[in-house]
Design a protein around this motif. Structure first.
Motif, PDB file in Angstrom:
ATOM      1  N   SER A 193      -5.381  -6.269  -8.904  1.00  0.00           N
ATOM      2  CA  SER A 193      -6.467  -7.035  -9.513  1.00  0.00           C
ATOM      3  C   SER A 193      -6.277  -8.538  -9.318  1.00  0.00           C
ATOM      4  O   SER A 193      -7.235  -9.303  -9.398  1.00  0.00           O
ATOM      5  CB  SER A 193      -6.586  -6.705 -10.999  1.00  0.00           C
ATOM      6  N   GLY A 194      -5.054  -8.968  -9.042  1.00  0.00           N
ATOM      7  CA  GLY A 194      -4.825 -10.395  -8.815  1.00  0.00           C
ATOM      8  C   GLY A 194      -5.208 -10.848  -7.426  1.00  0.00           C
ATOM      9  O   GLY A 194      -5.485 -12.022  -7.193  1.00  0.00           O
ATOM     10  N   MET A 195      -5.236  -9.891  -6.490  1.00  0.00           N
ATOM     11  CA  MET A 195      -5.452 -10.243  -5.094  1.00  0.00           C
ATOM     12  C   MET A 195      -6.859  -9.911  -4.616  1.00  0.00           C
ATOM     13  O   MET A 195      -7.332 -10.440  -3.627  1.00  0.00           O
ATOM     14  CB  MET A 195      -4.439  -9.476  -4.245  1.00  0.00           C
ATOM     15  N   MET A 196      -7.505  -8.974  -5.341  1.00  0.00           N
ATOM     16  CA  MET A 196      -8.812  -8.522  -4.902  1.00  0.00           C
ATOM     17  C   MET A 196      -9.879  -8.888  -5.917  1.00  0.00           C
ATOM     18  O   MET A 196      -9.615  -8.941  -7.112  1.00  0.00           O
ATOM     19  CB  MET A 196      -8.795  -6.999  -4.710  1.00  0.00           C
ATOM     20  N   VAL A 209      -8.090   8.937  -0.157  1.00  0.00           N
ATOM     21  CA  VAL A 209      -7.399   7.897   0.591  1.00  0.00           C
ATOM     22  C   VAL A 209      -5.986   8.379   0.914  1.00  0.00           C
ATOM     23  O   VAL A 209      -5.136   8.515   0.034  1.00  0.00           O
ATOM     24  CB  VAL A 209      -7.357   6.576  -0.215  1.00  0.00           C
ATOM     25  N   SER A 210      -5.750   8.663   2.178  1.00  0.00           N
ATOM     26  CA  SER A 210      -4.433   9.119   2.626  1.00  0.00           C
ATOM     27  C   SER A 210      -3.470   7.942   2.715  1.00  0.00           C
ATOM     28  O   SER A 210      -3.881   6.779   2.587  1.00  0.00           O
ATOM     29  CB  SER A 210      -4.549   9.772   4.003  1.00  0.00           C
ATOM     30  N   PHE A 211      -2.217   8.237   2.992  1.00  0.00           N
ATOM     31  CA  PHE A 211      -1.238   7.159   3.123  1.00  0.00           C
ATOM     32  C   PHE A 211      -1.627   6.221   4.264  1.00  0.00           C
ATOM     33  O   PHE A 211      -1.535   5.002   4.126  1.00  0.00           O
ATOM     34  CB  PHE A 211       0.164   7.742   3.364  1.00  0.00           C
ATOM     35  N   GLN A 212      -2.070   6.784   5.376  1.00  0.00           N
ATOM     36  CA  GLN A 212      -2.473   5.955   6.515  1.00  0.00           C
ATOM     37  C   GLN A 212      -3.655   5.055   6.147  1.00  0.00           C
ATOM     38  O   GLN A 212      -3.690   3.877   6.499  1.00  0.00           O
ATOM     39  CB  GLN A 212      -2.830   6.840   7.712  1.00  0.00           C
ATOM     40  N   GLU A 213      -4.606   5.614   5.428  1.00  0.00           N
ATOM     41  CA  GLU A 213      -5.779   4.831   5.025  1.00  0.00           C
ATOM     42  C   GLU A 213      -5.371   3.742   4.027  1.00  0.00           C
ATOM     43  O   GLU A 213      -5.905   2.630   4.049  1.00  0.00           O
ATOM     44  CB  GLU A 213      -6.852   5.763   4.453  1.00  0.00           C
ATOM     45  N   TYR A 214      -4.425   4.080   3.159  1.00  0.00           N
ATOM     46  CA  TYR A 214      -3.867   3.104   2.214  1.00  0.00           C
ATOM     47  C   TYR A 214      -3.175   1.959   2.964  1.00  0.00           C
ATOM     48  O   TYR A 214      -3.318   0.793   2.609  1.00  0.00           O
ATOM     49  CB  TYR A 214      -2.903   3.854   1.289  1.00  0.00           C
ATOM     50  N   LEU A 215      -2.475   2.308   4.040  1.00  0.00           N
ATOM     51  CA  LEU A 215      -1.820   1.272   4.844  1.00  0.00           C
ATOM     52  C   LEU A 215      -2.848   0.337   5.484  1.00  0.00           C
ATOM     53  O   LEU A 215      -2.585  -0.855   5.650  1.00  0.00           O
ATOM     54  CB  LEU A 215      -0.947   1.895   5.938  1.00  0.00           C
ATOM     55  N   ASN A 216      -4.011   0.885   5.823  1.00  0.00           N
ATOM     56  CA  ASN A 216      -5.071   0.029   6.364  1.00  0.00           C
ATOM     57  C   ASN A 216      -5.517  -0.997   5.329  1.00  0.00           C
ATOM     58  O   ASN A 216      -5.800  -2.146   5.668  1.00  0.00           O
ATOM     59  CB  ASN A 216      -6.276   0.877   6.806  1.00  0.00           C
ATOM     60  N   LEU A 217      -5.580  -0.563   4.073  1.00  0.00           N
ATOM     61  CA  LEU A 217      -5.927  -1.491   2.992  1.00  0.00           C
ATOM     62  C   LEU A 217      -4.877  -2.592   2.871  1.00  0.00           C
ATOM     63  O   LEU A 217      -5.206  -3.769   2.778  1.00  0.00           O
ATOM     64  CB  LEU A 217      -6.051  -0.734   1.661  1.00  0.00           C
ATOM     65  N   ILE A 218      -3.603  -2.190   2.882  1.00  0.00           N
ATOM     66  CA  ILE A 218      -2.515  -3.173   2.797  1.00  0.00           C
ATOM     67  C   ILE A 218      -2.587  -4.144   3.983  1.00  0.00           C
ATOM     68  O   ILE A 218      -2.430  -5.353   3.822  1.00  0.00           O
ATOM     69  CB  ILE A 218      -1.136  -2.477   2.804  1.00  0.00           C
ATOM     70  N   GLY A 219      -2.843  -3.587   5.165  1.00  0.00           N
ATOM     71  CA  GLY A 219      -2.958  -4.424   6.360  1.00  0.00           C
ATOM     72  C   GLY A 219      -4.096  -5.418   6.236  1.00  0.00           C
ATOM     73  O   GLY A 219      -3.950  -6.598   6.586  1.00  0.00           O
ATOM     74  N   TYR A 220      -5.201  -4.938   5.704  1.00  0.00           N
ATOM     75  CA  TYR A 220      -6.361  -5.802   5.515  1.00  0.00           C
ATOM     76  C   TYR A 220      -6.042  -6.925   4.528  1.00  0.00           C
ATOM     77  O   TYR A 220      -6.347  -8.095   4.760  1.00  0.00           O
ATOM     78  CB  TYR A 220      -7.543  -4.967   5.021  1.00  0.00           C
ATOM     79  N   LEU A 221      -5.376  -6.571   3.415  1.00  0.00           N
ATOM     80  CA  LEU A 221      -5.032  -7.580   2.403  1.00  0.00           C
ATOM     81  C   LEU A 221      -4.027  -8.579   2.946  1.00  0.00           C
ATOM     82  O   LEU A 221      -4.139  -9.780   2.703  1.00  0.00           O
ATOM     83  CB  LEU A 221      -4.460  -6.897   1.152  1.00  0.00           C
ATOM     84  N   ALA A 222      -3.037  -8.070   3.700  1.00  0.00           N
ATOM     85  CA  ALA A 222      -2.028  -8.964   4.283  1.00  0.00           C
ATOM     86  C   ALA A 222      -2.677  -9.916   5.278  1.00  0.00           C
ATOM     87  O   ALA A 222      -2.357 -11.106   5.332  1.00  0.00           O
ATOM     88  CB  ALA A 222      -0.940  -8.135   4.966  1.00  0.00           C
ATOM     89  N   LEU A 248      -4.675 -12.529   3.435  1.00  0.00           N
ATOM     90  CA  LEU A 248      -3.740 -13.468   2.806  1.00  0.00           C
ATOM     91  C   LEU A 248      -3.201 -14.469   3.833  1.00  0.00           C
ATOM     92  O   LEU A 248      -3.130 -15.666   3.584  1.00  0.00           O
ATOM     93  CB  LEU A 248      -2.588 -12.696   2.165  1.00  0.00           C
ATOM     94  N   SER A 249      -2.847 -13.960   5.010  1.00  0.00           N
ATOM     95  CA  SER A 249      -2.292 -14.857   6.030  1.00  0.00           C
ATOM     96  C   SER A 249      -3.357 -15.828   6.525  1.00  0.00           C
ATOM     97  O   SER A 249      -3.058 -16.974   6.833  1.00  0.00           O
ATOM     98  CB  SER A 249      -1.682 -14.062   7.182  1.00  0.00           C
ATOM     99  N   GLN A 250      -4.609 -15.377   6.560  1.00  0.00           N
ATOM    100  CA  GLN A 250      -5.680 -16.295   6.962  1.00  0.00           C
ATOM    101  C   GLN A 250      -5.902 -17.379   5.917  1.00  0.00           C
ATOM    102  O   GLN A 250      -6.145 -18.535   6.258  1.00  0.00           O
ATOM    103  CB  GLN A 250      -6.971 -15.523   7.213  1.00  0.00           C
ATOM    104  N   LYS A 251      -5.797 -17.001   4.639  1.00  0.00           N
ATOM    105  CA  LYS A 251      -5.934 -17.995   3.580  1.00  0.00           C
ATOM    106  C   LYS A 251      -4.829 -19.040   3.672  1.00  0.00           C
ATOM    107  O   LYS A 251      -5.058 -20.231   3.498  1.00  0.00           O
ATOM    108  CB  LYS A 251      -5.900 -17.328   2.205  1.00  0.00           C
ATOM    109  N   LYS A 252      -3.600 -18.548   3.930  1.00  0.00           N
ATOM    110  CA  LYS A 252      -2.466 -19.480   4.055  1.00  0.00           C
ATOM    111  C   LYS A 252      -2.686 -20.433   5.217  1.00  0.00           C
ATOM    112  O   LYS A 252      -2.378 -21.612   5.131  1.00  0.00           O
ATOM    113  CB  LYS A 252      -1.165 -18.707   4.278  1.00  0.00           C
TER     114      LYS A 252
END
Ligand SMILES: [Ca+2]
Length: 90
Positions: free
Chosen positions: A36-39, A63-76, A79-83
């Motif tokens: 909730s802090g990041m999204m 949401v499978s583990f692979q699909e969950y990893l896509n979410l993490i990848g998207y958030l990461a 985040l890197s673009q914001k930085k």
């Protein structure tokens, strides 16, 4: 770094409660409890539902583990673009 990866994995495993994938309810809980802090819109059920459908590559409603990893990848990635934006401003 290692602890971040462990957290990612254990968060998924504890959220699925022994199942292979996150169903709608556990996906929603996982997002609200952990991201909730990041999204934005994590208090909106329909926004989380939309997010889940966007992640659901094989359209099985979960949401499978692979699909969950896509979410993490998207958030990461966002985040890197914001930085990068912050760095170029200064
Ligand atoms: Ca799926």
């Amino acid at each position: 770094m290692e602890s971040a990866i462990k957290t990612m994995v254990t968060t998924f495993l504890s959220s699925t409660k022994g199942k292979e994938s996150l169903d709608s309810q556990s996906f929603q809980k996982m997002i609200q409890n952990n991201l909730s802090g990041m999204m934005e819109d994590t208090d909106s059920k329909s926004a989380i539902k939309d997010m889940q459908q966007g992640l659901d590559d094989n359209s099985d409603g979960k949401v499978s583990f692979q699909e969950y990893l896509n979410l993490i990848g998207y958030l990461a990635n966002s985040l890197s673009q914001k930085k990068c934006e912050q760095n170029s401003d200064s």
